[in-house]
Scaffold this motif. Structure first.
Motif, mmCIF file in Angstrom:
data_model
loop_
_atom_site.group_PDB
_atom_site.id
_atom_site.type_symbol
_atom_site.label_atom_id
_atom_site.label_comp_id
_atom_site.label_asym_id
_atom_site.label_seq_id
_atom_site.Cartn_x
_atom_site.Cartn_y
_atom_site.Cartn_z
ATOM 1 N N LEU A 139 23.731 -38.517 48.206
ATOM 2 C CA LEU A 139 22.717 -39.242 47.665
ATOM 3 C C LEU A 139 21.473 -38.306 47.580
ATOM 4 N N ASP A 140 21.318 -37.747 46.807
ATOM 5 C CA ASP A 140 20.033 -36.629 46.818
ATOM 6 C C ASP A 140 18.793 -37.339 46.290
ATOM 7 N N GLY A 141 17.756 -36.804 47.057
ATOM 8 C CA GLY A 141 16.505 -37.525 46.571
ATOM 9 C C GLY A 141 16.046 -37.222 45.139
ATOM 10 N N ASP A 142 16.097 -35.981 44.938
ATOM 11 C CA ASP A 142 15.652 -35.664 43.535
ATOM 12 C C ASP A 142 16.391 -36.217 42.441
ATOM 13 N N GLU A 143 17.636 -36.397 42.674
ATOM 14 C CA GLU A 143 18.495 -37.160 41.528
ATOM 15 C C GLU A 143 18.296 -38.540 41.684
ATOM 16 N N PRO B 210 11.806 -23.058 47.943
ATOM 17 C CA PRO B 210 12.677 -22.884 46.849
ATOM 18 C C PRO B 210 12.301 -23.739 45.307
ATOM 19 N N LYS B 211 11.429 -24.715 45.511
ATOM 20 C CA LYS B 211 11.061 -25.323 44.314
ATOM 21 C C LYS B 211 9.633 -24.930 43.817
ATOM 22 N N GLY B 212 8.918 -23.963 44.549
ATOM 23 C CA GLY B 212 7.427 -23.598 44.508
ATOM 24 C C GLY B 212 6.537 -24.799 44.423
ATOM 25 N N LYS C 175 17.808 -29.479 53.477
ATOM 26 C CA LYS C 175 18.455 -30.832 53.630
ATOM 27 C C LYS C 175 19.708 -30.944 52.389
ATOM 28 N N THR C 176 19.140 -30.501 51.214
ATOM 29 C CA THR C 176 20.171 -30.194 49.946
ATOM 30 C C THR C 176 21.191 -29.412 50.442
ATOM 31 N N THR C 177 20.812 -28.341 50.665
ATOM 32 C CA THR C 177 21.803 -27.046 50.898
ATOM 33 C C THR C 177 22.875 -27.313 51.907
HETATM 34 MG MG MG Z 1 16.357 -31.514 48.407
#
Ligand code: MG
Ligand code: ATP
Length: 178
Positions: free
Chosen positions: A38-42, A122-124, A17-19
């Motif tokens: 509008l990224d979830g993590d941010e 990607p984030k483990g 999604k982010t990529t």
């Molecule tokens: Mg993401």
């Protein structure tokens, strides 16, 4: 002014999604569009700071992000929203809120299968879940309700990021939004 739109990219952790949003944002900006990602993590670090991963908190997060996306989209921005949004009813509410304002809303299911997401990790997160260090991971021990009728479904397995981003761009063009 070009019409704005919200493009919600929903899917499992690691689906892409982010990529995809970040490549698409570059393409749209190069074409002269105003874009916000509008990224979830941010957003979990600011707009939704303090919220966790219960159903209630996930829903609150998604509704908040949906509210901001609609405001932006109503004013000509293309709001790209790479946020898991695991519950169908909540996604439908966000769409309804857009409809109520006559604001375009596209749901893109980044439908990369769990096995591929787990392989990428990607984030483990999948590794941490497997090691018992993380609970309530979407797709593992927390629900993900697949969209029944997304505007577009993209399985990124075996295809590159540019191809996936292009499919979303084609959808925007087809709908007269880019
Ligand atoms: Mg993401
Ligand atoms: N065709 C593709 N489209 C998107 N990503 C791809 C593709 N092929 C491989 N990838 C890789 O898959 C990974 C996707 O990670 P990304 O952070 O974008 O996932 P995400 O859906 O945003 O996950 P999260 O919900 O955890 O934020 C990246 O490492 C990316 O390089």
């Amino acid at each position: 002014m070009s019409p704005g739109a919200t493009v919600w990219l929903t899917g499992l952790p690691g689906a892409g999604k982010t990529t995809i949003a970040s490549v698409l944002a570059g393409q749209l900006r190069a074409a002269g569009r105003e874009v916000e990602v509008l990224d979830g993590d941010e957003l979990r670090a600011n707009l939704s700071a303090g919220l966790g991963f219960s159903r209630q908190d996930r829903d609150t997060h998604v509704r908040r992000v949906g509210f901001v996306a609609e405001l932006l989209a109503r004013h000509g921005v293309i709001a790209l929203v790479p946020v898991i949004a695991p519950y169908a009813a909540t996604r439908d509410d966000v769409r309804a809120q857009h409809d109520a304002h006559g604001t375009s809303y596209l749901e893109v299911h980044v439908a990369t299968p769990l096995a591929e997401c787990r392989r990428r990790d990607p984030k483990g997160l999948y590794a941490r879940a497997a090691a018992g260090e993380l609970t309530a991971l979407t797709g593992v021990d927390d629900p993900y309700e697949e969209p029944d009728k997304p505007d577009l479904r993209v399985d990124t397995t075996g295809s590159d990021v540019a191809t996936a981003a292009q499919r979303v761009l084609d959808l925007l063009i087809e709908r007269g939004l880019a």
